[in-house]
Design an enzyme around this catalytic site. Sequence first.
Site, PDB file in Angstrom:
ATOM      1  N   TYR A  79       1.082  -1.202   0.126  1.00 49.61           N
ATOM      2  CA  TYR A  79      -0.018  -0.033  -0.004  1.00 49.61           C
ATOM      3  C   TYR A  79       1.011   1.380  -0.241  1.00 49.61           C
ATOM      4  CZ  TYR A  79      -4.283  -2.425   1.257  1.00 49.61           C
ATOM      5  OH  TYR A  79      -5.451  -3.119   1.439  1.00 49.61           O
ATOM      6  N   SER A 105       6.249  -5.011   4.800  1.00 50.80           N
ATOM      7  CA  SER A 105       6.705  -6.048   5.574  1.00 50.80           C
ATOM      8  C   SER A 105       6.580  -7.295   4.907  1.00 50.80           C
ATOM      9  CB  SER A 105       5.701  -6.197   6.852  1.00 50.80           C
ATOM     10  OG  SER A 105       5.596  -4.621   7.372  1.00 50.80           O
ATOM     11  N   GLU A 129      -7.432  -4.513  10.130  1.00 49.20           N
ATOM     12  CA  GLU A 129      -5.937  -4.227  10.730  1.00 49.20           C
ATOM     13  C   GLU A 129      -6.130  -3.516  11.908  1.00 49.20           C
ATOM     14  OE1 GLU A 129      -3.601  -2.169   8.020  1.00 49.20           O
ATOM     15  OE2 GLU A 129      -1.742  -2.546   9.010  1.00 49.20           O
ATOM     16  N   ASN A 188      -0.455   7.018  15.177  1.00 53.42           N
ATOM     17  CA  ASN A 188      -1.563   7.533  16.287  1.00 53.42           C
ATOM     18  C   ASN A 188      -1.934   8.790  16.041  1.00 53.42           C
ATOM     19  OD1 ASN A 188      -1.295   4.940  17.157  1.00 53.42           O
ATOM     20  ND2 ASN A 188      -0.202   5.536  19.104  1.00 53.42           N
ATOM     21  N   GLU A 189      -1.383   9.777  15.469  1.00 51.67           N
ATOM     22  CA  GLU A 189      -2.046  11.087  15.154  1.00 51.67           C
ATOM     23  C   GLU A 189      -3.251  11.048  14.223  1.00 51.67           C
ATOM     24  OE1 GLU A 189       1.423  10.223  14.769  1.00 51.67           O
ATOM     25  OE2 GLU A 189       1.828  11.490  16.434  1.00 51.67           O
TER      26      GLU A 189
HETATM   27  C1  LIG Z   1       6.914  -1.449  11.088  1.00 48.84           C
HETATM   28  C2  LIG Z   1       6.074  -1.008  10.057  1.00 48.84           C
HETATM   29  C3  LIG Z   1       5.320  -1.864   9.150  1.00 48.84           C
HETATM   30  C4  LIG Z   1       4.670  -1.397   7.874  1.00 48.84           C
HETATM   31  N1  LIG Z   1       4.191  -2.365   7.170  1.00 48.84           N
HETATM   32  C5  LIG Z   1       3.429  -1.825   6.164  1.00 48.84           C
HETATM   33  C6  LIG Z   1       3.104  -2.941   4.947  1.00 48.84           C
HETATM   34  O1  LIG Z   1       3.601  -4.149   5.085  1.00 48.84           O
HETATM   35  N2  LIG Z   1       2.541  -2.276   3.987  1.00 48.84           N
HETATM   36  C7  LIG Z   1       2.417  -1.050   3.715  1.00 48.84           C
HETATM   37  O2  LIG Z   1       1.735  -0.708   2.834  1.00 48.84           O
HETATM   38  N3  LIG Z   1       2.867  -0.252   4.695  1.00 48.84           N
HETATM   39  C8  LIG Z   1       3.432  -0.386   5.777  1.00 48.84           C
HETATM   40  N4  LIG Z   1       3.865   0.337   6.675  1.00 48.84           N
HETATM   41  C9  LIG Z   1       3.639   1.724   6.628  1.00 48.84           C
HETATM   42  C10 LIG Z   1       2.923   2.408   7.331  1.00 48.84           C
HETATM   43  O3  LIG Z   1       1.476   2.240   6.823  1.00 48.84           O
HETATM   44  C11 LIG Z   1       2.992   4.257   7.171  1.00 48.84           C
HETATM   45  O4  LIG Z   1       4.203   4.122   7.771  1.00 48.84           O
HETATM   46  C12 LIG Z   1       1.916   4.892   8.098  1.00 48.84           C
HETATM   47  O5  LIG Z   1       0.744   4.751   7.510  1.00 48.84           O
HETATM   48  C13 LIG Z   1       2.641   6.382   7.987  1.00 48.84           C
HETATM   49  O6  LIG Z   1       2.836   6.680   6.774  1.00 48.84           O
HETATM   50  P1  LIG Z   1       4.140   7.366   6.562  1.00 48.84           P
HETATM   51  O7  LIG Z   1       5.466   6.435   7.094  1.00 48.84           O
HETATM   52  O8  LIG Z   1       4.356   7.578   5.020  1.00 48.84           O
HETATM   53  O9  LIG Z   1       4.182   8.894   7.479  1.00 48.84           O
HETATM   54  P2  LIG Z   1       3.449  10.310   7.085  1.00 48.84           P
HETATM   55  O10 LIG Z   1       2.287   9.888   6.457  1.00 48.84           O
HETATM   56  O11 LIG Z   1       4.406  10.843   6.149  1.00 48.84           O
HETATM   57  O12 LIG Z   1       3.597  10.829   8.455  1.00 48.84           O
HETATM   58  C14 LIG Z   1       4.901  11.445   8.916  1.00 48.84           C
HETATM   59  C15 LIG Z   1       4.207  11.976  10.416  1.00 48.84           C
HETATM   60  O13 LIG Z   1       3.000  13.113   9.959  1.00 48.84           O
HETATM   61  C16 LIG Z   1       1.902  12.930  10.836  1.00 48.84           C
HETATM   62  N5  LIG Z   1       0.769  13.139   9.849  1.00 48.84           N
HETATM   63  C17 LIG Z   1       0.829  13.014   8.786  1.00 48.84           C
HETATM   64  N6  LIG Z   1      -0.429  13.369   8.362  1.00 48.84           N
HETATM   65  C18 LIG Z   1      -1.076  13.791   9.314  1.00 48.84           C
HETATM   66  C19 LIG Z   1      -2.357  14.402   9.599  1.00 48.84           C
HETATM   67  N7  LIG Z   1      -3.346  14.599   8.425  1.00 48.84           N
HETATM   68  N8  LIG Z   1      -2.566  14.974  10.955  1.00 48.84           N
HETATM   69  C20 LIG Z   1      -1.934  14.774  11.779  1.00 48.84           C
HETATM   70  N9  LIG Z   1      -0.502  14.301  11.907  1.00 48.84           N
HETATM   71  C21 LIG Z   1      -0.298  13.817  10.241  1.00 48.84           C
HETATM   72  C22 LIG Z   1       2.167  11.262  11.061  1.00 48.84           C
HETATM   73  O14 LIG Z   1       1.410  10.845  12.297  1.00 48.84           O
HETATM   74  C23 LIG Z   1       3.643  10.948  11.456  1.00 48.84           C
HETATM   75  O15 LIG Z   1       4.004  11.373  12.498  1.00 48.84           O
HETATM   76  C24 LIG Z   1       4.695   0.040   7.901  1.00 48.84           C
HETATM   77  C25 LIG Z   1       5.270   0.802   8.690  1.00 48.84           C
HETATM   78  C26 LIG Z   1       5.936   0.408   9.820  1.00 48.84           C
HETATM   79  C27 LIG Z   1       6.408   1.254  10.759  1.00 48.84           C
END
Ligand SMILES: Cc1cc2nc3c(=O)[nH]c(=O)nc-3n(C[C@H](O)[C@H](O)[C@H](O)COP(=O)(O)OP(=O)(O)OC[C@H]3O[C@@H](n4cnc5c(N)ncnc54)[C@H](O)[C@@H]3O)c2cc1C
Length: 388
Positions: free
Chosen positions: A124, A157, A241, A374-375
């Site tokens: 995703y 993952s 999930e 969590n945000e």
């Molecule tokens: C251990 C682990 C396993 C994972 N496994 C998978 C997987 O198997 N497949 C997959 O597709 N993805 C996976 N992910 C990805 C995961 O779904 C994303 O990391 C997550 O959705 C956050 O997206 P990002 O990392 O792009 O952070 P961003 O979206 O760039 O966010 C960065 C920061 O900004 C904050 N933020 C962003 N938008 C807002 C808002 N509107 N309001 C307030 N705060 C905001 C977030 O809370 C975060 O603190 C995994 C992530 C981890 C850490």
Amino acid sequence: MQLSFSPAELAFRDEVRAFIDAHFPAGKGWRGGNPSDEQRWARALLQRGWAAYQWPMEHGGTGWNITQKYIWERETALAGVPARLGGLGMFMLAPVLFTHGSAAQCERFLPGIRDNSVVWCQGYSEPEAGSDLAALRTRAVPSGEHYVVDGQKLWTSYAHVADWMFCLVRTSQEARRQDGISFLLIDMRSPGITVEPIVTIDGLHSTLNAVRLQGVHVPIDQRVGQEGEGWRCAKGLLTHERTGLAFVADSLRRLARLKDAASQRPSRHGNLLRDPLFAARLAEVEVDLMALEITELRTLAEVAAGQAPGAQSSILKLQGTLVLQRLTELFVDCAGLQALSYEPADASPGEAGFRDDVASYLIGRSASIAGGSNEIQRDIIARHVLGL
Ligand SMILES: Cc1cc2nc3c(=O)[nH]c(=O)nc-3n(C[C@H](O)[C@H](O)[C@H](O)COP(=O)(O)OP(=O)(O)OC[C@H]3O[C@@H](n4cnc5c(N)ncnc54)[C@H](O)[C@@H]3O)c2cc1C
């Protein structure tokens, strides 16, 4: 609202306990990462018909109701054995196939998920599409009987061990971004796929990867649902999930182990459990865990009464990860100076002792990001639960 178990549910709980005890009696517990334990447990689950415990009977599952599933998850976690051996395929993809997949897709893919012979990963997230998942840009362009897929997935993952990936791709540019997304099943052996490891804060490459897709040909009959319906498939799946991310039983087991470890850790008060500061922090997290358990039971009772978990699953995800993280912090406090000598190379899977605890603490930081940060969960709770 009924929050206690009925006599039939208590009888079921005893049946589950006896089954677990027959395979992993107390004191001869599960050794994580041990292949022979995994094979033994997989055989037992398949023989008993409990391998796909979350699935309906028509697809080869148990047909258990939500309370029975809860009892199973709780008892397995308390005994320290995995509730299921199948990973993301079993837990996340299968429900999508039941609802949106064709009969041919169910017939083709479900058996390998059920017996855990086929490993799936979830494609995703992308570099610019995590919290804002609808921004995803990986393109799938129709060409004859195939889609040609180009793009990059991130934080995938288990991609390094996966046979297949369920994947969200952009099939058109619509005014509402969600409407241009489709759901594809991609064979990871397809030419044009490259998997790059991501080493995490614990110093290990155990889970995360980046996946590049360059001119990957995916047969059109591997699209689930209609073109442009991918978001609808994914949305239901994300609720699954998050509902599964409260970690209550897992945290209860950790709490018991923590108390045991702290009682053996010398301190000037006799042992760490008697240290007022440590004891106060332990009590705080225990109280929050009790509240979380009641919230989980309340959600369960509502779902059993026919309501969808919906936005409430965000409360479970948020609080569940916070409790889990605080427990892992207390484990590190308990390890004391020994925690400083953590070396990733020593942290072999299943090895008992503080190295595993430090690894859990480090990788546990990611629990508040994975599955939706969590945000984002707080935002969902504010809007859809509190109506702010
Ligand atoms: C251990 C682990 C396993 C994972 N496994 C998978 C997987 O198997 N497949 C997959 O597709 N993805 C996976 N992910 C990805 C995961 O779904 C994303 O990391 C997550 O959705 C956050 O997206 P990002 O990392 O792009 O952070 P961003 O979206 O760039 O966010 C960065 C920061 O900004 C904050 N933020 C962003 N938008 C807002 C808002 N509107 N309001 C307030 N705060 C905001 C977030 O809370 C975060 O603190 C995994 C992530 C981890 C850490």
